[in-house]
Design an enzyme around this catalytic site. Sequence first.
Site: not given
Length: 187
Positions: A117, A129, A138, A148, A49
Amino acid sequence: MAKANPTATMDTTMGEIVCEIYLDRVPRTASNFIDLAQSGFYNGIHFHRVIPNFMNQFGCPHAKDPNSRQAGTGGPPDGQFKNLATGKMESRTRGGNIQDENISRDSNAPGTLSMANTGRPNSGGSQFFLNVANNSNLDWFSPGQSKHPVFGKVIKGMDVATKISKVRTRNDNPVQPIMMKSIAIKF
């Protein structure tokens, strides 16, 4: 004098990225990553991703096949690993997940590494990431659902991380696969 944090040298097919791993700030999360890297878990896995001006996500074992429809859904096997700061054993359970470690207030700033997650508590495992933008929304300590924890930062090779984030994608998956050849940990 405090001991220096370990570094992780990520050898990708697009170049090398070196990161400081925050063993002193988030020892469970950092120890989990170090254990997986030292076991060779990440070797041969592809970035699954990649979103420009956002982040590059990596670490799903299904992404050994860069075209797997399951990429982004997997984690490490259940088991144990040693917390390198405390010496205690930690567990990976329920699909290789570890307990959340929301203790350090490092923000998801450009160049940081953060635990991916599912959005539910205690659902991080092997996926992480690399932030290529300011993603403070985030942060585990910010309002909202997304939580995160940051466990490292790029100290060399941010140009490579940025280059990865700008590749051509199809459904956020790089058209030309980008593989993590290896991750070497240095103490």
